[in-house]
Design an enzyme around this catalytic site. Sequence first.
Site, PDB file in Angstrom:
ATOM      1  N   HIS A  61       0.405 -80.285 -40.127  1.00  0.00           N
ATOM      2  CA  HIS A  61      -0.275 -80.686 -40.850  1.00  0.00           C
ATOM      3  C   HIS A  61      -0.612 -79.503 -41.758  1.00  0.00           C
ATOM      4  O   HIS A  61      -0.210 -78.953 -42.585  1.00  0.00           O
ATOM      5  CB  HIS A  61      -1.581 -81.292 -40.487  1.00  0.00           C
ATOM      6  CG  HIS A  61      -2.732 -81.683 -41.916  1.00  0.00           C
ATOM      7  ND1 HIS A  61      -2.414 -82.375 -42.708  1.00  0.00           N
ATOM      8  CD2 HIS A  61      -3.615 -80.880 -42.502  1.00  0.00           C
ATOM      9  CE1 HIS A  61      -3.191 -82.292 -43.807  1.00  0.00           C
ATOM     10  NE2 HIS A  61      -3.787 -81.847 -43.405  1.00  0.00           N
ATOM     11  N   HIS A  71      -7.201 -72.091 -47.890  1.00  0.00           N
ATOM     12  CA  HIS A  71      -6.519 -72.524 -46.193  1.00  0.00           C
ATOM     13  C   HIS A  71      -5.592 -70.933 -45.904  1.00  0.00           C
ATOM     14  O   HIS A  71      -4.597 -71.558 -44.574  1.00  0.00           O
ATOM     15  CB  HIS A  71      -6.169 -73.083 -46.419  1.00  0.00           C
ATOM     16  CG  HIS A  71      -6.688 -74.331 -46.304  1.00  0.00           C
ATOM     17  ND1 HIS A  71      -7.728 -75.353 -46.081  1.00  0.00           N
ATOM     18  CD2 HIS A  71      -6.135 -75.957 -47.352  1.00  0.00           C
ATOM     19  CE1 HIS A  71      -8.413 -75.917 -46.225  1.00  0.00           C
ATOM     20  NE2 HIS A  71      -7.320 -76.254 -47.872  1.00  0.00           N
ATOM     21  N   HIS A 100      -3.004 -78.388 -51.516  1.00  0.00           N
ATOM     22  CA  HIS A 100      -3.018 -79.165 -52.268  1.00  0.00           C
ATOM     23  C   HIS A 100      -2.232 -78.724 -53.578  1.00  0.00           C
ATOM     24  O   HIS A 100      -2.653 -78.174 -54.440  1.00  0.00           O
ATOM     25  CB  HIS A 100      -4.205 -80.152 -52.997  1.00  0.00           C
ATOM     26  CG  HIS A 100      -4.890 -80.633 -52.483  1.00  0.00           C
ATOM     27  ND1 HIS A 100      -5.978 -80.768 -52.153  1.00  0.00           N
ATOM     28  CD2 HIS A 100      -4.672 -81.519 -50.742  1.00  0.00           C
ATOM     29  CE1 HIS A 100      -6.457 -81.679 -50.826  1.00  0.00           C
ATOM     30  NE2 HIS A 100      -6.033 -82.550 -50.354  1.00  0.00           N
TER      31      HIS A 100
END
Length: 292
Positions: A61, A71, A100
């Site tokens: 992930h 992030h 994203h």
Amino acid sequence: YRSSGSESPLYYSFDAGLLHIIGIPGTYAPTGQRSPQQEWLIHDLEKVNRSLTPWLVVQFHTPWYSSNQHHMGEALTAQADLEELFYKYGVDLVFNGHLHSYERSHPVYKNKVDPCGTTHIVIGDAGNYEGPALPWSDPQPAWSAFRESSFGSGLLTVYNSTHADWEWRRVACGKHPFHHGQTHAYSMDFSASCATDGDDSVQRAEPIDKITIVRPMEQCLNVKGLGAANYRGLDAALEPGSSMFPIIAGVVLAVLAMGVGTWFAQRYLCGEPGKNYEEDSCLGNESSDEDS
């Protein structure tokens, strides 16, 4: 997951055509030495038959390679724990989500472009209610080949053991307002020439990212599946036409000559042929009480 020898659905592997695909939790489980994740990963990598499944793909992930400021740095521990394994066993491709946005790296190892490294693809842009992740870090890192904050999807087409095509296509661009992490409504632009509001990447208006991936079989022994990459290029160096061949051949011959010479001296100068002899009392190696 049990068919791949895993005791947990968090990590698994399977074969699909010419690909061996591994799924691991990455940052969502311990990655250090002797951790279940790393132990299982090593076991799975060791049993891959690259003659049957030459392409080695890993998916997890949280990305190691992302130049988006969202992030950033979240996977540094996992990268430090596992990247050497990926390099040693010649992982070809890594797919991640979490961000994203879309970003593709050059083949990379330890944050430097390396032809024997892994291509990392962040493909977390399929759709979400938070809007595209922005902004990007400036300047764009040397390992980053393409990056864009919009909505899209990708297709990997494998032709044979060495060649594959990767193609990402943008579906839509995002329009303000964005309130990252909060439920909200925002508009999308589906035009071919669109660009997401606030996207400061060089490729912000590019609708397609398409490359042909060529596995460097002759250059990289890790990609061949022949073990650690410390031996990269040794086969080329041993070719008679290589500039390194005389040096390597000379060293090998010198070592052989020293070994044969030592054996001859010990056998025929220090004792009679066919009889045992004491090595410490031969060739000036006599030991004395003072030495002891």
